[in-house]
Design an enzyme around this catalytic site. Structure first.
Site, PDB file in Angstrom:
ATOM      1  N   LYS A   1       0.930  -1.454   0.063  1.00 19.77           N
ATOM      2  CA  LYS A   1       0.048  -0.137   0.159  1.00 19.77           C
ATOM      3  C   LYS A   1       0.776   1.225   0.034  1.00 19.77           C
ATOM      4  CE  LYS A   1      -4.127  -2.014   1.825  1.00 19.77           C
ATOM      5  NZ  LYS A   1      -3.595  -3.513   1.467  1.00 19.77           N
TER       6      LYS A   1
ATOM      7  N   HIS B   1     -12.622  -1.646  12.287  1.00 18.04           N
ATOM      8  CA  HIS B   1     -12.209  -1.199  10.876  1.00 18.04           C
ATOM      9  C   HIS B   1     -12.581  -2.009   9.843  1.00 18.04           C
ATOM     10  CE1 HIS B   1      -9.999   1.880  12.935  1.00 18.04           C
ATOM     11  NE2 HIS B   1      -9.167   0.793  13.837  1.00 18.04           N
TER      12      HIS B   1
ATOM     13  N   ASN C   1      -8.370  -2.817  -3.671  1.00 15.31           N
ATOM     14  CA  ASN C   1      -8.544  -4.216  -3.422  1.00 15.31           C
ATOM     15  C   ASN C   1      -8.556  -4.781  -4.914  1.00 15.31           C
ATOM     16  OD1 ASN C   1      -8.670  -4.578  -0.444  1.00 15.31           O
ATOM     17  ND2 ASN C   1     -10.242  -3.111  -0.653  1.00 15.31           N
TER      18      ASN C   1
ATOM     19  N   GLU D   1     -10.985   2.302  -3.019  1.00 16.54           N
ATOM     20  CA  GLU D   1     -11.366   2.568  -1.685  1.00 16.54           C
ATOM     21  C   GLU D   1     -10.996   4.248  -1.512  1.00 16.54           C
ATOM     22  OE1 GLU D   1     -10.953  -0.261   1.557  1.00 16.54           O
ATOM     23  OE2 GLU D   1     -11.984  -1.656   0.426  1.00 16.54           O
TER      24      GLU D   1
ATOM     25  N   ARG E   1      -9.494  -7.756  -6.298  1.00 18.05           N
ATOM     26  CA  ARG E   1     -10.295  -8.900  -6.105  1.00 18.05           C
ATOM     27  C   ARG E   1     -11.611  -8.480  -6.238  1.00 18.05           C
ATOM     28  NH1 ARG E   1     -12.039  -8.201  -0.894  1.00 18.05           N
ATOM     29  NH2 ARG E   1     -10.050  -7.424   0.855  1.00 18.05           N
TER      30      ARG E   1
ATOM     31  N   GLU F   1      -0.949   7.035   8.345  1.00 20.55           N
ATOM     32  CA  GLU F   1      -1.408   8.101   7.567  1.00 20.55           C
ATOM     33  C   GLU F   1      -2.241   9.003   8.451  1.00 20.55           C
ATOM     34  OE1 GLU F   1      -3.360   6.158   4.433  1.00 20.55           O
ATOM     35  OE2 GLU F   1      -5.279   5.931   5.482  1.00 20.55           O
TER      36      GLU F   1
ATOM     37  N   GLU G   1      -6.864   2.361  -0.514  1.00 23.28           N
ATOM     38  CA  GLU G   1      -6.421   1.127  -1.036  1.00 23.28           C
ATOM     39  C   GLU G   1      -7.292   0.807  -2.352  1.00 23.28           C
ATOM     40  OE1 GLU G   1      -6.270  -1.200   2.542  1.00 23.28           O
ATOM     41  OE2 GLU G   1      -8.456  -1.919   1.830  1.00 23.28           O
TER      42      GLU G   1
END
Length: 657
Positions: A116, A225, A279, A264, A281, A190, A277
């Protein structure tokens, strides 16, 4: 074309892919661990191959075993599902090197987005908005911050840090959890955005250079989360939707994306948004996108994997609104502690379809009556999705189905989900990632305190009806009837708030001649009807039906307010083994990952004594009060069952001088 597809995953995930395969005429292959030998996905597949062992590390995460299963079963393609090896570039490479079709993005794209930190740098060059990020603790310039795992997602390895004092320990804990979940303990930090919303864009690309946005989802309501409520389309300020879609498509094009993926973003209250990030998939929450677009995303994945161009030229319009909830085996009132055991009953009313786009109520589940919820895998039992013309209607349909569902044997987050969906803040779309922290009222059970004695009374009357139904002598007389009314029938239960004693007496006609409970309830109650599996009571002039199910001493009562789990107590309880004072017991099965203290060490209330690892998560065991550690019977690495003594802490006043 793909003729036989192996799904390198389990449970609900595998069943979802199998459903589309059946519709397309593609044969299916399942893989399974020993713990999953009787799982639904194994029974549904055309072929199934055992992966010896139970833990993910020795089964579903073994690339060599999965490829051997593909060879032995004659599969010509592999779908990774979501989770496990789905975002593993080495797995994608190994599949293609074996001459199989990989149903996913190129290994190069997975690798680019898998780290990431590097992904943020790459996409920043493509013009995608980014949050300030640090990889070295001493360079952090502001608080609060969010610690994140570089190699994974799903909330594992995440920590919010509000000041420098707790940074070192949170970084260390995040690294351990990330290493356990993803095999890589690298983390980064972050800036944390207060009251931010988690909004993501579904993208799909083909091998001919087309990348499309298929709409967005709001996934802001989260615990640990991890998302538990998702909806499409997101409620967005003017102009934001177009810019979100453009940024997501730019991210996909920057890495040459092929297949289904999700970009996202964190949406700030100001309307600004920042990349979180990507993903690489299919996502757990993809059904809400399918519901509002009518698309089968797994079908599109397979078509793209076969080399076909996307059958779409532009972003499809969203029709109506869809909301999904993740029904999990966990106890929200105790820190979302995962629950294990036998799921005796799993029934959701009003379901109109499973594992495919549908209007109405959709259920994607990996369990059924009698399924075992083990400690080895994620706690999610099922996803329930409601589509309706409006957001308010979708929320109402979904909450109603959840409230009426029969979920017996394992604690779930059902009551919390219902309260969220019915709450005024959710109804007004005032949601963000801190929603649950600000709304403790959603953690209350659906059944109010004065409703539990009524459930116990219903359980007692159903048991009486069952005894009469099984009686071979004087079966016409109701249970509890006496010539001398001074001695009522007594039933005792362990309930949500403690022990409940029910005393009742029936007259010769079967009417409720007298009753009381301890704790007492002020309700006026008459018996309308009693059967072994259900009771109808007139409560304060209103008829209320209760469905009653019994498994051994466990009794499950589903009434108009919700569900109550009871345990019938014996009239003469056997003597219990006496525990040492100050004993701390394992709340669920798992492994002791680390022991933080030593025997004889003085501890303060709230100090971490040891860490229990179960269902892919860490569960700290804390000192309940100031004291001295008297015993640590389980060493690091030891496996424990629920109720095992993990530590004994003597209060300070009782500690030897």
């Amino acid at each position: 074309m793909i003729t036989r597809l192996l799904v390198a995953n389990r449970g609900e995930i595998a069943r979802r892919v199998f459903a589309t395969c059946r519709a397309l005429g593609v044969e299916t292959v399942a893989v399974y661990s020993d713990a999953d030998a009787d799982a639904l996905h194994v029974a549904e597949a055309d072929r199934a191959v055992r992966l010896p062992g139970n833990s993910p590390a020795e089964t579903y995460l073994r690339i060599d075993l999965v490829l051997d299963a593909a060879r032995r079963s004659g599969a010509d393609a592999v779908h990774p599902g979501y989770g496990f090896l789905a975002e593993n570039a080495a797995f994608a490479t190994a599949v293609t090197d074996a001459g199989l079709t990989w149903v996913g993005p190129p290994a190069k794209a997975i690798a680019a987005m898998g780290d990431k930190v590097e992904a943020k740098a790459l996409l920043a060059e493509a013009g995608v908005p980014m949050l300030p990020t640090w990889t070295e603790a001493d360079r952090i310039a502001e608080f609060p911050v969010l610690v994140k795992a570089a190699a994974g997602g799903g909330g594992r390895g995440m920590r919010i840090v509000r000041d420098a004092a707790g940074l070192a320990e949170d970084l260390a804990s995040a690294r351990r959890e990330a290493a356990a979940a993803f095999g890589d303990g690298t983390v980064f930090v972050e800036r944390y955005v207060e009251r931010g919303r988690h909004v993501e864009v579904q993208i799909l690309g083909d091998a001919h250079g087309t990348v499309l946005a298929l709409g967005e989802r709001d996934c802001s309501i989260q615990r640990r989360h991890q998302k538990i409520v998702e909806e499409a389309p997101a409620i967005l300020p003017d102009g934001v939707r177009t810019r979100l879609h453009e940024a997501a498509v730019a991210a996909g094009r920057a890495v040459g994306y092929v297949g289904a993926g999700t970009v996202e973003f964190l949406l700030a209250p100001t309307g600004e948004f920042f990349f979180l990030e990507m993903n690489t998939r299919l996502q757990v929450e993809h059904p809400v996108t399918e519901a509002v677009t009518g698309l089968d995303l797994v079908r599109l994945q397979l078509l793209v994997a076969e080399g076909a161009p996307l059958p779409l030229a532009a972003t499809p319009p969203a029709t109506g609104h869809a909301i999904e909830v993740r029904l999990c085996a966990e106890d929200p009132a105790h820190g979302f502690r995962p629950a294990t055991g036998i799921l005796h009953r799993f029934a959701v009313p009003g379901v109109s379809g499973e594992f495919a786009p549908t209007r109405g109520l959709r259920l994607d589940s990996g369990v059924t009556d009698g399924s075992t919820v083990s400690v080895h895998y994620d706690s999610m039992l099922a996803k329930l999705v409601a589509w309706a013309p409006t957001r308010a209607e979708a929320a109402r349909v979904l909450a109603g189905a959840l409230a009426r569902a029969e979920l017996h044997g394992v604690a779930t987050n059902r009551d919390l989900l219902v309260r969220v969906l019915r709450g005024p803040e959710f109804g007004a779309a005032r949601v963000d990632t801190g929603f649950l922290d600000r709304h403790p009222e959603v953690f209350a059970p659906l059944v109010p305190a004065d409703g539990v004695p009524l459930a116990a009374l219903a359980a007692a009357l159903a048991a009486a009806a069952a005894r009469r139904a099984a009686a071979t002598v004087l079966a016409s007389l109701p249970s509890g009837w006496r010539n001398v009314p001074a001695f009522p029938q007594v039933a005792r239960y362990a309930g949500p708030g403690g022990e409940i004693e029910v005393r009742y007496r029936l007259d010769r006609t079967g009417a409720l001649a007298g009753w009381s409970t301890d704790p007492a309830t002020e309700r006026t109650v008459a018996l309308v009807e009693a059967a072994p599996d259900g009771v109808v009571l007139d409560v304060d002039g209103v008829r209320q039906a209760y469905r009653v199910s019994r498994v051994g001493s466990a009794v499950f009562v589903d009434g108009p307010d919700g569900s109550t789990a009871l345990a019938e107590l014996p009239r003469f309880p056997p003597p219990a083994a006496e525990l040492a004072a100050g004993s701390l017991l394992a709340p669920l099965p798992g492994a002791v990952a680390r022991v933080h203290v030593e025997v004889g060490q003085r501890v303060a209330a709230g100090d971490a004594l040891l860490t229990l690892e179960a269902m892919k998560l860490e569960h700290p065991v804390l000192a309940p009060a100031d004291g001295v550690v008297a015993d640590l019977p389980v060493p690091a690495g030891g496996q424990v069952e629920a109720g095992t003594v993990l530590a004994v802490v003597n209060p300070v006043e009782e500690a030897p001088a």
